[in-house]
Design a protein around this motif. Structure first.
Motif, PDB file in Angstrom:
ATOM      1  N   GLU A   1       0.845  -1.172   0.000  1.00 17.06           N
ATOM      2  CA  GLU A   1       0.000   0.000   0.000  1.00 17.06           C
ATOM      3  C   GLU A   1       0.892   1.237   0.000  1.00 17.06           C
ATOM      4  N   ILE A   2       1.988   1.199   0.727  1.00 22.75           N
ATOM      5  CA  ILE A   2       2.887   2.333   0.803  1.00 22.75           C
ATOM      6  C   ILE A   2       3.471   2.583  -0.576  1.00 22.75           C
ATOM      7  N   GLU A   3       3.824   1.493  -1.250  1.00 17.88           N
ATOM      8  CA  GLU A   3       4.382   1.662  -2.599  1.00 17.88           C
ATOM      9  C   GLU A   3       3.359   2.297  -3.520  1.00 17.88           C
ATOM     10  N   ARG A   4       2.148   1.844  -3.394  1.00 17.02           N
ATOM     11  CA  ARG A   4       1.101   2.390  -4.245  1.00 17.02           C
ATOM     12  C   ARG A   4       0.914   3.859  -3.924  1.00 17.02           C
ATOM     13  N   LEU A   5       0.880   4.212  -2.646  1.00 15.07           N
ATOM     14  CA  LEU A   5       0.701   5.603  -2.257  1.00 15.07           C
ATOM     15  C   LEU A   5       1.917   6.432  -2.676  1.00 15.07           C
ATOM     16  N   SER A   6       3.103   5.846  -2.553  1.00 16.54           N
ATOM     17  CA  SER A   6       4.320   6.533  -2.949  1.00 16.54           C
ATOM     18  C   SER A   6       4.307   6.798  -4.446  1.00 16.54           C
ATOM     19  N   ALA A   7       3.854   5.789  -5.200  1.00 15.81           N
ATOM     20  CA  ALA A   7       3.756   5.956  -6.658  1.00 15.81           C
ATOM     21  C   ALA A   7       2.706   7.006  -6.984  1.00 15.81           C
ATOM     22  N   GLU A   8       1.634   7.010  -6.234  1.00 15.92           N
ATOM     23  CA  GLU A   8       0.557   7.998  -6.459  1.00 15.92           C
ATOM     24  C   GLU A   8       1.087   9.393  -6.149  1.00 15.92           C
ATOM     25  N   ILE A   9       1.857   9.553  -5.090  1.00 17.54           N
ATOM     26  CA  ILE A   9       2.435  10.846  -4.724  1.00 17.54           C
ATOM     27  C   ILE A   9       3.397  11.295  -5.826  1.00 17.54           C
ATOM     28  N   ASP A  10       4.242  10.355  -6.321  1.00 20.07           N
ATOM     29  CA  ASP A  10       5.172  10.698  -7.409  1.00 20.07           C
ATOM     30  C   ASP A  10       4.391  11.168  -8.638  1.00 20.07           C
ATOM     31  N   ARG A  11       3.322  10.418  -8.939  1.00 22.61           N
ATOM     32  CA  ARG A  11       2.509  10.770 -10.105  1.00 22.61           C
ATOM     33  C   ARG A  11       1.877  12.144  -9.915  1.00 22.61           C
ATOM     34  N   GLN A  12       1.375  12.437  -8.739  1.00 21.11           N
ATOM     35  CA  GLN A  12       0.746  13.723  -8.481  1.00 21.11           C
ATOM     36  C   GLN A  12       1.793  14.845  -8.476  1.00 21.11           C
ATOM     37  N   GLU A  13       3.008  14.560  -7.997  1.00 22.23           N
ATOM     38  CA  GLU A  13       4.071  15.570  -8.041  1.00 22.23           C
ATOM     39  C   GLU A  13       4.443  15.880  -9.486  1.00 22.23           C
ATOM     40  N   GLU A  14       4.524  14.835 -10.319  1.00 21.74           N
ATOM     41  CA  GLU A  14       4.809  15.046 -11.747  1.00 21.74           C
ATOM     42  C   GLU A  14       3.693  15.860 -12.386  1.00 21.74           C
ATOM     43  N   ALA A  15       2.439  15.503 -12.006  1.00 20.67           N
ATOM     44  CA  ALA A  15       1.295  16.226 -12.552  1.00 20.67           C
ATOM     45  C   ALA A  15       1.346  17.676 -12.100  1.00 20.67           C
ATOM     46  N   LEU A  16       1.731  17.903 -10.836  1.00 20.45           N
ATOM     47  CA  LEU A  16       1.841  19.261 -10.318  1.00 20.45           C
ATOM     48  C   LEU A  16       2.926  20.032 -11.059  1.00 20.45           C
ATOM     49  N   GLN A  17       4.063  19.374 -11.328  1.00 19.75           N
ATOM     50  CA  GLN A  17       5.151  20.025 -12.070  1.00 19.75           C
ATOM     51  C   GLN A  17       4.682  20.370 -13.497  1.00 19.75           C
ATOM     52  N   GLU A  18       3.978  19.411 -14.127  1.00 20.31           N
ATOM     53  CA  GLU A  18       3.450  19.664 -15.481  1.00 20.31           C
ATOM     54  C   GLU A  18       2.474  20.846 -15.444  1.00 20.31           C
ATOM     55  N   TYR A  19       1.639  20.841 -14.395  1.00 18.21           N
ATOM     56  CA  TYR A  19       0.665  21.927 -14.260  1.00 18.21           C
ATOM     57  C   TYR A  19       1.386  23.254 -14.083  1.00 18.21           C
ATOM     58  N   GLU A  20       2.431  23.298 -13.252  1.00 18.76           N
ATOM     59  CA  GLU A  20       3.180  24.535 -13.024  1.00 18.76           C
ATOM     60  C   GLU A  20       3.862  24.987 -14.310  1.00 18.76           C
ATOM     61  N   VAL A  21       4.436  24.032 -15.094  1.00 16.87           N
ATOM     62  CA  VAL A  21       5.068  24.371 -16.378  1.00 16.87           C
ATOM     63  C   VAL A  21       4.012  24.930 -17.331  1.00 16.87           C
ATOM     64  N   LYS A  22       2.870  24.213 -17.410  1.00 19.38           N
ATOM     65  CA  LYS A  22       1.798  24.671 -18.311  1.00 19.38           C
ATOM     66  C   LYS A  22       1.244  26.015 -17.851  1.00 19.38           C
TER      67      LYS A  22
END
Length: 132
Positions: free
Chosen positions: A1-22
């Motif tokens: 579950e931690i891995e899944r949450l960690s992957a979800e956090i990474d994905r959301q951080e990437e999405a946040l970075q993409e959003y900030e770039v956009k």
């Protein structure tokens, strides 16, 4: 579950970075659009001023054309008047020369008549003196 949450956090951080770039790119596009809008308004004002200047120039050209036409008409009138005056003066000159020639002829005729009468008077005086 931690891995899944960690992957979800990474994905959301990437999405946040993409959003900030956009979001940054969108802000740049908005700034560029605002600059273009300002330039467009300035060009519109310049175009209206140029159009107004062109109208003033066109009006001035029309005024000058009318003035030139009037000057041309006046020049033609004065030229015709000068021609008529010159013709009248030439006619008067011919008449004066003719009158002078007649006067000279009349003076010559009268001088000859006076000479003839003076001779006749002298002959009469001589004959009158002999007759006395």
């Amino acid at each position: 579950e931690i891995e899944r949450l960690s992957a979800e956090i990474d994905r959301q951080e990437e999405a946040l970075q993409e959003y900030e770039v956009k979001s940054a790119k969108a802000e740049q596009v908005k700034t560029a659009y605002d600059l273009l809008q300002t330039d467009s308004e300035k060009l519109s004002v310049s175009l209206r001023e140029a159009s107004s200047d062109a109208k003033v120039k066109d009006d001035e050209i029309e005024r000058l054309k009318k003035e030139l036409a009037m000057l041309s008409k006046n020049q033609k009138y004065f030229s015709e008047t000068a021609d008529k005056a010159r013709d009248a003066l030439q006619t008067e000159l011919v008449e004066l020369k003719t009158y002078k020639a007649r006067s000279d002829d009349e003076i010559e005729r009268l001088s000859a008549e006076i000479d003839r009468q003076e001779e006749a008077l002298q002959e009469y005086e001589v004959k009158s003196a002999k007759a006395e």
